[in-house]
Design a protein around this motif. Structure first.
Motif, PDB file in Angstrom:
ATOM      1  N   MET A 192       0.816  -1.196   0.000  1.00  0.00           N
ATOM      2  CA  MET A 192       0.000   0.000   0.000  1.00  0.00           C
ATOM      3  C   MET A 192       0.858   1.257   0.000  1.00  0.00           C
ATOM      4  O   MET A 192       0.559   2.206  -0.687  1.00  0.00           O
ATOM      5  N   SER A 193       1.937   1.254   0.796  1.00  0.00           N
ATOM      6  CA  SER A 193       2.786   2.437   0.844  1.00  0.00           C
ATOM      7  C   SER A 193       3.501   2.648  -0.482  1.00  0.00           C
ATOM      8  O   SER A 193       3.765   3.783  -0.866  1.00  0.00           O
ATOM      9  N   GLN A 194       3.795   1.558  -1.208  1.00  0.00           N
ATOM     10  CA  GLN A 194       4.419   1.699  -2.527  1.00  0.00           C
ATOM     11  C   GLN A 194       3.496   2.431  -3.486  1.00  0.00           C
ATOM     12  O   GLN A 194       3.931   3.312  -4.232  1.00  0.00           O
ATOM     13  N   LEU A 195       2.229   2.078  -3.470  1.00  0.00           N
ATOM     14  CA  LEU A 195       1.264   2.719  -4.347  1.00  0.00           C
ATOM     15  C   LEU A 195       1.095   4.190  -3.985  1.00  0.00           C
ATOM     16  O   LEU A 195       0.973   5.044  -4.867  1.00  0.00           O
ATOM     17  N   LEU A 196       1.116   4.497  -2.699  1.00  0.00           N
ATOM     18  CA  LEU A 196       1.025   5.881  -2.254  1.00  0.00           C
ATOM     19  C   LEU A 196       2.227   6.688  -2.727  1.00  0.00           C
ATOM     20  O   LEU A 196       2.078   7.813  -3.210  1.00  0.00           O
ATOM     21  N   ILE A 197       3.416   6.115  -2.621  1.00  0.00           N
ATOM     22  CA  ILE A 197       4.637   6.783  -3.086  1.00  0.00           C
ATOM     23  C   ILE A 197       4.590   6.986  -4.595  1.00  0.00           C
ATOM     24  O   ILE A 197       4.942   8.057  -5.105  1.00  0.00           O
ATOM     25  N   ALA A 198       4.149   5.977  -5.339  1.00  0.00           N
ATOM     26  CA  ALA A 198       4.069   6.089  -6.798  1.00  0.00           C
ATOM     27  C   ALA A 198       3.082   7.180  -7.203  1.00  0.00           C
ATOM     28  O   ALA A 198       3.360   7.979  -8.099  1.00  0.00           O
ATOM     29  N   THR A 199       1.933   7.235  -6.525  1.00  0.00           N
ATOM     30  CA  THR A 199       0.936   8.258  -6.817  1.00  0.00           C
ATOM     31  C   THR A 199       1.463   9.641  -6.464  1.00  0.00           C
ATOM     32  O   THR A 199       1.274  10.594  -7.221  1.00  0.00           O
ATOM     33  N   ALA A 200       2.128   9.771  -5.329  1.00  0.00           N
ATOM     34  CA  ALA A 200       2.691  11.063  -4.931  1.00  0.00           C
ATOM     35  C   ALA A 200       3.745  11.525  -5.929  1.00  0.00           C
ATOM     36  O   ALA A 200       3.792  12.711  -6.277  1.00  0.00           O
ATOM     37  N   SER A 201       4.569  10.622  -6.411  1.00  0.00           N
ATOM     38  CA  SER A 201       5.591  10.980  -7.400  1.00  0.00           C
ATOM     39  C   SER A 201       4.950  11.477  -8.685  1.00  0.00           C
ATOM     40  O   SER A 201       5.404  12.456  -9.272  1.00  0.00           O
ATOM     41  N   LEU A 202       3.897  10.811  -9.099  1.00  0.00           N
ATOM     42  CA  LEU A 202       3.188  11.242 -10.299  1.00  0.00           C
ATOM     43  C   LEU A 202       2.553  12.609 -10.099  1.00  0.00           C
ATOM     44  O   LEU A 202       2.651  13.485 -10.969  1.00  0.00           O
ATOM     45  N   LEU A 203       1.946  12.826  -8.952  1.00  0.00           N
ATOM     46  CA  LEU A 203       1.306  14.115  -8.687  1.00  0.00           C
ATOM     47  C   LEU A 203       2.328  15.247  -8.566  1.00  0.00           C
ATOM     48  O   LEU A 203       2.068  16.360  -9.013  1.00  0.00           O
ATOM     49  N   ILE A 204       3.478  14.971  -7.983  1.00  0.00           N
ATOM     50  CA  ILE A 204       4.532  15.985  -7.910  1.00  0.00           C
ATOM     51  C   ILE A 204       5.004  16.351  -9.306  1.00  0.00           C
ATOM     52  O   ILE A 204       5.202  17.530  -9.620  1.00  0.00           O
ATOM     53  N   THR A 205       5.153  15.354 -10.164  1.00  0.00           N
ATOM     54  CA  THR A 205       5.574  15.600 -11.541  1.00  0.00           C
ATOM     55  C   THR A 205       4.561  16.462 -12.282  1.00  0.00           C
ATOM     56  O   THR A 205       4.925  17.425 -12.955  1.00  0.00           O
ATOM     57  N   VAL A 206       3.288  16.138 -12.159  1.00  0.00           N
ATOM     58  CA  VAL A 206       2.242  16.923 -12.819  1.00  0.00           C
ATOM     59  C   VAL A 206       2.197  18.333 -12.237  1.00  0.00           C
ATOM     60  O   VAL A 206       2.070  19.319 -12.980  1.00  0.00           O
ATOM     61  N   PHE A 207       2.334  18.463 -10.920  1.00  0.00           N
ATOM     62  CA  PHE A 207       2.329  19.781 -10.283  1.00  0.00           C
ATOM     63  C   PHE A 207       3.472  20.643 -10.803  1.00  0.00           C
ATOM     64  O   PHE A 207       3.276  21.814 -11.134  1.00  0.00           O
ATOM     65  N   ILE A 208       4.654  20.077 -10.891  1.00  0.00           N
ATOM     66  CA  ILE A 208       5.812  20.834 -11.369  1.00  0.00           C
ATOM     67  C   ILE A 208       5.612  21.254 -12.821  1.00  0.00           C
ATOM     68  O   ILE A 208       5.858  22.411 -13.182  1.00  0.00           O
ATOM     69  N   SER A 209       5.149  20.333 -13.655  1.00  0.00           N
ATOM     70  CA  SER A 209       5.008  20.666 -15.074  1.00  0.00           C
ATOM     71  C   SER A 209       3.871  21.650 -15.331  1.00  0.00           C
ATOM     72  O   SER A 209       3.934  22.411 -16.291  1.00  0.00           O
ATOM     73  N   GLU A 210       2.845  21.656 -14.499  1.00  0.00           N
ATOM     74  CA  GLU A 210       1.725  22.563 -14.718  1.00  0.00           C
ATOM     75  C   GLU A 210       1.882  23.909 -14.017  1.00  0.00           C
ATOM     76  O   GLU A 210       1.636  24.944 -14.615  1.00  0.00           O
ATOM     77  N   PHE A 211       2.281  23.898 -12.752  1.00  0.00           N
ATOM     78  CA  PHE A 211       2.258  25.121 -11.967  1.00  0.00           C
ATOM     79  C   PHE A 211       3.615  25.790 -11.802  1.00  0.00           C
ATOM     80  O   PHE A 211       3.684  26.970 -11.490  1.00  0.00           O
ATOM     81  N   LEU A 212       4.681  25.044 -11.969  1.00  0.00           N
ATOM     82  CA  LEU A 212       6.012  25.619 -11.806  1.00  0.00           C
ATOM     83  C   LEU A 212       6.761  25.707 -13.131  1.00  0.00           C
ATOM     84  O   LEU A 212       7.978  25.811 -13.151  1.00  0.00           O
ATOM     85  N   ARG A 213       6.032  25.703 -14.220  1.00  0.00           N
ATOM     86  CA  ARG A 213       6.659  25.693 -15.545  1.00  0.00           C
ATOM     87  C   ARG A 213       7.485  26.942 -15.808  1.00  0.00           C
ATOM     88  O   ARG A 213       8.558  26.870 -16.397  1.00  0.00           O
ATOM     89  N   LYS A 214       6.998  28.103 -15.373  1.00  0.00           N
ATOM     90  CA  LYS A 214       7.772  29.326 -15.626  1.00  0.00           C
ATOM     91  C   LYS A 214       9.080  29.322 -14.838  1.00  0.00           C
ATOM     92  O   LYS A 214      10.066  29.902 -15.273  1.00  0.00           O
ATOM     93  N   TYR A 215       9.113  28.617 -13.689  1.00  0.00           N
ATOM     94  CA  TYR A 215      10.359  28.516 -12.929  1.00  0.00           C
ATOM     95  C   TYR A 215      11.322  27.521 -13.559  1.00  0.00           C
ATOM     96  O   TYR A 215      12.532  27.646 -13.416  1.00  0.00           O
ATOM     97  N   LEU A 216      10.790  26.527 -14.257  1.00  0.00           N
ATOM     98  CA  LEU A 216      11.650  25.594 -14.982  1.00  0.00           C
ATOM     99  C   LEU A 216      12.383  26.293 -16.125  1.00  0.00           C
ATOM    100  O   LEU A 216      13.471  25.886 -16.506  1.00  0.00           O
ATOM    101  N   ASN A 217      11.781  27.351 -16.658  1.00  0.00           N
ATOM    102  CA  ASN A 217      12.402  28.077 -17.757  1.00  0.00           C
ATOM    103  C   ASN A 217      13.467  29.061 -17.286  1.00  0.00           C
ATOM    104  O   ASN A 217      14.297  29.479 -18.079  1.00  0.00           O
ATOM    105  N   LYS A 218      13.430  29.442 -16.011  1.00  0.00           N
ATOM    106  CA  LYS A 218      14.437  30.344 -15.462  1.00  0.00           C
ATOM    107  C   LYS A 218      15.587  29.532 -14.883  1.00  0.00           C
ATOM    108  O   LYS A 218      15.378  28.473 -14.305  1.00  0.00           O
TER     109      LYS A 218
END
Length: 126
Positions: free
Chosen positions: A1-27
């Motif tokens: 169960m904890s593995q699935l939680l970690i996998a889901t959190a990793s996916l959500l962090i990736t989506v969060f970074i690509s959607e909301f922190l995109r302008k910071y990725l360009n700087k």
């Protein structure tokens, strides 16, 4: 169960970074800060993987670091080809084809491919 939680959190962090922190990725400064946090997250994932009986889903904690590096590489190529940064096309209906293709390819390369690869490796190990 904890593995699935970690996998889901990793996916959500990736989506969060690509959607909301995109302008910071360009700087340059913002990119290195994001890479630093992702590197710490990845090192924690590698440590947990080595301690917790080599459960493969803990390696999903590498996903945000991988996705940030893929974005930077793809953005570099996009700038060389089109002389501008790619625009975010999320929930946009009138977009340039090159921007839409960038975002589709980024989604596939940064999220789908590593997740599928880790699940496939996990099936092979068990």
């Amino acid at each position: 169960m904890s593995q699935l939680l970690i996998a889901t959190a990793s996916l959500l962090i990736t989506v969060f970074i690509s959607e909301f922190l995109r302008k910071y990725l360009n700087k340059k400064e913002g990119f290195w800060i994001i890479i630093g946090f992702n590197l710490i997250f990845a090192l924690i994932g590698i440590y947990i993987y080595s301690v917790e009986e080599r459960k493969i889903l803990y390696l999903n904690m590498l996903l945000p670091l991988y996705a940030s590096l893929v974005y930077k590489g793809m953005a570099y190529l996009f700038i060389r080809w089109f002389d501008r940064l790619p625009e975010d096309t999320t929930l946009e209906f009138h977009v340039k084809f090159s921007d839409a293709m960038f975002n589709i390819l980024y989604g596939i390369l940064a999220i789908v491919v590593p997740m599928a690869l880790l699940f496939w490796i996990g099936e092979m190990v068990e």
